[in-house]
Design a protein around this motif. Sequence first.
Motif, PDB file in Angstrom:
ATOM      1  N   ASP A 102       0.842  -1.192   0.000  1.00  0.00           N
ATOM      2  CA  ASP A 102       0.000   0.000   0.000  1.00  0.00           C
ATOM      3  C   ASP A 102       0.885   1.252   0.000  1.00  0.00           C
ATOM      4  O   ASP A 102       0.843   2.068   0.930  1.00  0.00           O
ATOM      5  CB  ASP A 102      -0.925  -0.021   1.240  1.00  0.00           C
ATOM      6  CG  ASP A 102      -1.871   1.163   1.239  1.00  0.00           C
ATOM      7  OD1 ASP A 102      -2.204   1.654   0.151  1.00  0.00           O
ATOM      8  OD2 ASP A 102      -2.255   1.613   2.333  1.00  0.00           O
ATOM      9  N   HIS A 103       1.702   1.378  -1.034  1.00  0.00           N
ATOM     10  CA  HIS A 103       2.732   2.423  -1.030  1.00  0.00           C
ATOM     11  C   HIS A 103       2.164   3.837  -1.108  1.00  0.00           C
ATOM     12  O   HIS A 103       1.285   4.123  -1.918  1.00  0.00           O
ATOM     13  CB  HIS A 103       3.701   2.203  -2.195  1.00  0.00           C
ATOM     14  CG  HIS A 103       4.759   3.258  -2.236  1.00  0.00           C
ATOM     15  ND1 HIS A 103       5.678   3.402  -1.227  1.00  0.00           N
ATOM     16  CD2 HIS A 103       5.004   4.249  -3.118  1.00  0.00           C
ATOM     17  CE1 HIS A 103       6.455   4.432  -1.491  1.00  0.00           C
ATOM     18  NE2 HIS A 103       6.079   4.965  -2.637  1.00  0.00           N
ATOM     19  N   HIS A 104       2.700   4.696  -0.245  1.00  0.00           N
ATOM     20  CA  HIS A 104       2.384   6.128  -0.286  1.00  0.00           C
ATOM     21  C   HIS A 104       3.689   6.901  -0.393  1.00  0.00           C
ATOM     22  O   HIS A 104       4.728   6.450   0.086  1.00  0.00           O
ATOM     23  CB  HIS A 104       1.647   6.548   0.989  1.00  0.00           C
ATOM     24  CG  HIS A 104       0.255   5.990   1.059  1.00  0.00           C
ATOM     25  ND1 HIS A 104      -0.840   6.657   0.571  1.00  0.00           N
ATOM     26  CD2 HIS A 104      -0.198   4.804   1.520  1.00  0.00           C
ATOM     27  CE1 HIS A 104      -1.914   5.903   0.743  1.00  0.00           C
ATOM     28  NE2 HIS A 104      -1.552   4.783   1.313  1.00  0.00           N
ATOM     29  N   GLN A 105       3.635   8.069  -0.999  1.00  0.00           N
ATOM     30  CA  GLN A 105       4.873   8.806  -1.271  1.00  0.00           C
ATOM     31  C   GLN A 105       5.665   9.178  -0.011  1.00  0.00           C
ATOM     32  O   GLN A 105       6.861   9.334  -0.053  1.00  0.00           O
ATOM     33  CB  GLN A 105       4.593  10.051  -2.129  1.00  0.00           C
ATOM     34  CG  GLN A 105       4.488   9.746  -3.632  1.00  0.00           C
ATOM     35  CD  GLN A 105       5.688   8.967  -4.188  1.00  0.00           C
ATOM     36  OE1 GLN A 105       6.830   9.231  -3.857  1.00  0.00           O
ATOM     37  NE2 GLN A 105       5.422   7.986  -5.050  1.00  0.00           N
ATOM     38  N   ASP A 106       4.998   9.311   1.131  1.00  0.00           N
ATOM     39  CA  ASP A 106       5.764   9.673   2.335  1.00  0.00           C
ATOM     40  C   ASP A 106       6.205   8.456   3.156  1.00  0.00           C
ATOM     41  O   ASP A 106       6.703   8.591   4.265  1.00  0.00           O
ATOM     42  CB  ASP A 106       4.947  10.638   3.211  1.00  0.00           C
ATOM     43  CG  ASP A 106       3.589  10.050   3.593  1.00  0.00           C
ATOM     44  OD1 ASP A 106       3.246   8.945   3.088  1.00  0.00           O
ATOM     45  OD2 ASP A 106       2.871  10.682   4.388  1.00  0.00           O
ATOM     46  N   LYS A 123       6.766   0.781   6.424  1.00  0.00           N
ATOM     47  CA  LYS A 123       6.477  -0.523   5.833  1.00  0.00           C
ATOM     48  C   LYS A 123       7.702  -1.394   6.069  1.00  0.00           C
ATOM     49  O   LYS A 123       8.819  -0.997   5.692  1.00  0.00           O
ATOM     50  CB  LYS A 123       6.190  -0.405   4.331  1.00  0.00           C
ATOM     51  CG  LYS A 123       5.139   0.665   3.977  1.00  0.00           C
ATOM     52  CD  LYS A 123       3.731   0.306   4.414  1.00  0.00           C
ATOM     53  CE  LYS A 123       2.752   1.467   4.460  1.00  0.00           C
ATOM     54  NZ  LYS A 123       2.293   1.976   3.175  1.00  0.00           N
ATOM     55  N   PHE A 124       7.519  -2.547   6.664  1.00  0.00           N
ATOM     56  CA  PHE A 124       8.649  -3.389   7.076  1.00  0.00           C
ATOM     57  C   PHE A 124       8.442  -4.801   6.552  1.00  0.00           C
ATOM     58  O   PHE A 124       7.388  -5.393   6.748  1.00  0.00           O
ATOM     59  CB  PHE A 124       8.739  -3.377   8.604  1.00  0.00           C
ATOM     60  CG  PHE A 124       9.864  -4.195   9.167  1.00  0.00           C
ATOM     61  CD1 PHE A 124      11.189  -3.872   8.876  1.00  0.00           C
ATOM     62  CD2 PHE A 124       9.618  -5.276  10.016  1.00  0.00           C
ATOM     63  CE1 PHE A 124      12.241  -4.618   9.417  1.00  0.00           C
ATOM     64  CE2 PHE A 124      10.663  -6.030  10.554  1.00  0.00           C
ATOM     65  CZ  PHE A 124      11.970  -5.693  10.258  1.00  0.00           C
ATOM     66  N   TYR A 125       9.470  -5.326   5.878  1.00  0.00           N
ATOM     67  CA  TYR A 125       9.342  -6.620   5.189  1.00  0.00           C
ATOM     68  C   TYR A 125      10.504  -7.504   5.603  1.00  0.00           C
ATOM     69  O   TYR A 125      11.658  -7.146   5.366  1.00  0.00           O
ATOM     70  CB  TYR A 125       9.384  -6.332   3.680  1.00  0.00           C
ATOM     71  CG  TYR A 125       8.957  -7.440   2.734  1.00  0.00           C
ATOM     72  CD1 TYR A 125       8.049  -8.427   3.093  1.00  0.00           C
ATOM     73  CD2 TYR A 125       9.460  -7.453   1.429  1.00  0.00           C
ATOM     74  CE1 TYR A 125       7.656  -9.394   2.184  1.00  0.00           C
ATOM     75  CE2 TYR A 125       9.064  -8.410   0.509  1.00  0.00           C
ATOM     76  CZ  TYR A 125       8.160  -9.387   0.894  1.00  0.00           C
ATOM     77  OH  TYR A 125       7.771 -10.339  -0.014  1.00  0.00           O
TER      78      TYR A 125
END
Length: 586
Positions: A230-234, A289-291
């Motif tokens: 769910d990528h967001h620019q910030d 976001k952590f993977y």
Amino acid sequence: MEGAKTNICYNVLDHNVLTRNLGEKVAYHWEGNSPDLRLTITYSQLLKQVCRCANALKKLGVKKGDRVAIYLPMIPELVYSMLACARIGAVHSIVFAGFSSESLAERIMDAQCSILLTADGVYRGEKLINLKQIADEFLLVHSEMPLGQGVSTTQLPFLKFKTLWNAECDVWWDEAVDNASEECDPEWMDAEDPLFVLYTSGSTGKPKGVLHTIAGYLLYTSLTFKYVFDHHQDDVYWCTADIGWITGHSYITYGPLANGATSVLFEGIPVYPHVGRFWEIIEKYRVSKFYTAPTAIRLLMKYGIEPLQKYDLSSLRVLGTVGEPINPEAWMWYHDAVGQGRCPVVDTFWQTETGGHVLTPLPAATPLKPGSATLPFFGVLPIILNEHGEELEGEAEGYLVFKKPWPGIMRGVYGNQECFENTYFKKFPGFYVTGDGCRRDKDGYYWITGRIDDMLNVSGHLLSTAEVEAALTEHSAVAEAAVVSRPHIVKGECLYCFVTLKDFREFNHSLMDELKRKGKREKIGPIATPDFIQNAPGLPKTRSGKIMRRVLRQIARNEKDLGDLSTLADPKVVEVLLSQRCEAAA
Ligand code: WTA
């Protein structure tokens, strides 16, 4: 998209700088093994570094279509060099910098690479790994190595190694790159031209060069990154994998950069200099976001929640896992302790071969079940087959296959079309075969049950039992070896090895140590260190001489019911093996 022209490096860099106005945005926060080493790289800086590296490669004679071997640790030069290859149309073949010289050489020869990019060495935790020396070990004895111009070495500023130097073929990275121009026109490539080769363990023991092409891979990694995280620019995104594996290719380099994301690029390990290192980095960069991998989660779980409590993890929004099935207990800890019950956990199932996520939840959209990779990504059509290749409907368990291709699917095995067809399409014609077992529950959710071929998954890394067996039988005392997997509390699976010695050879501690070294450093790399080694005067075989691995697996796992032993040539060997089982690791 065949016939269309593109350049993936242009798409992930120039396009962001020129059209999306992201030049000043941070592409990577590089964090060294040692916490006092860090570097910030913006998109426009990254573009310049990549162009300089591309020009340097050209000057060293690398042309469109040539294969370039890269054996580098997690330093910015690794990203520069892979994108530089993509820019000039060369095919990168990255070899994880934990592999042995023999594994490196095998991969260089298979892909006929014309140049090797490496570093003098690296510290992983407190351990020093002298990469250039490892690379040289094999180059020295194998004059047939295809390397022409040879080896370009980057010397890390903080390490001063004495490195063997052959002025005829060795080039210092800095000297090659320093005077190179910061501009380099991209080479316009066909959508279906090769982008990279990445080797994965083969069930026959020989690694397969999985080949991905440009446009489909770009589309797929970019789209899955965008939706699954769910990528967001910030956002500040962090994937802890190594770029030497597919996860790093797709979700540290290409996917995030295509989305103009800001990522953390981490050189170190989870427990150095202390067990709160991951949490410290999340706080430091406000990671959202952590993977990471189940094996890392299980490792950190052992230290309890105290190390977590020292840091502010409130920036986290989405957590991801990849590499192996995650046990519900680890899932719950990840969700509750790390994500503070607030963050969806995306358990992403995929493979080197699939290029990107194929079964995965979409955060906040897919209701989650701990331990399930949930549902297919857009356009992916999973099917469960029984042994006869019949499609199973509803609740079922069997072979996981895919019925339709998707943009990120591998396009071949480098130089071996026959192996490509045999491995993935022959067992069940009309389907892509993953090699994994899978269960579908009443809600249509998918649960991966593990590998069903002769492969095992150690800490998220695939190994073939054949590969380890081949390493063990190289020892002069060993007549025969059979390797199976045994569950391991941190690593997921570990190696349990049965060895039959030649007559008059004695099974003792020094032999055990030698065998451990065989699998480990000399042949494959530290992940292939045997955990258990059992003396096996005889192995359970069928009358046609096939080793019955099922029985060995059951012995290794201490399962009481060994099932049907009637097809064994000599059932007595099983009793002997049972009475001598290893309880403790070697
Ligand atoms: C396993 C890694 C269960 C599986 C991206 C697969 C998983 C192999 C998961 C591919 C997951 C990967 N749940 N099992 N979420 N992700 N696997 O090629 O056995 O290194 O076939 O690619 O890892 O490993 P590879």
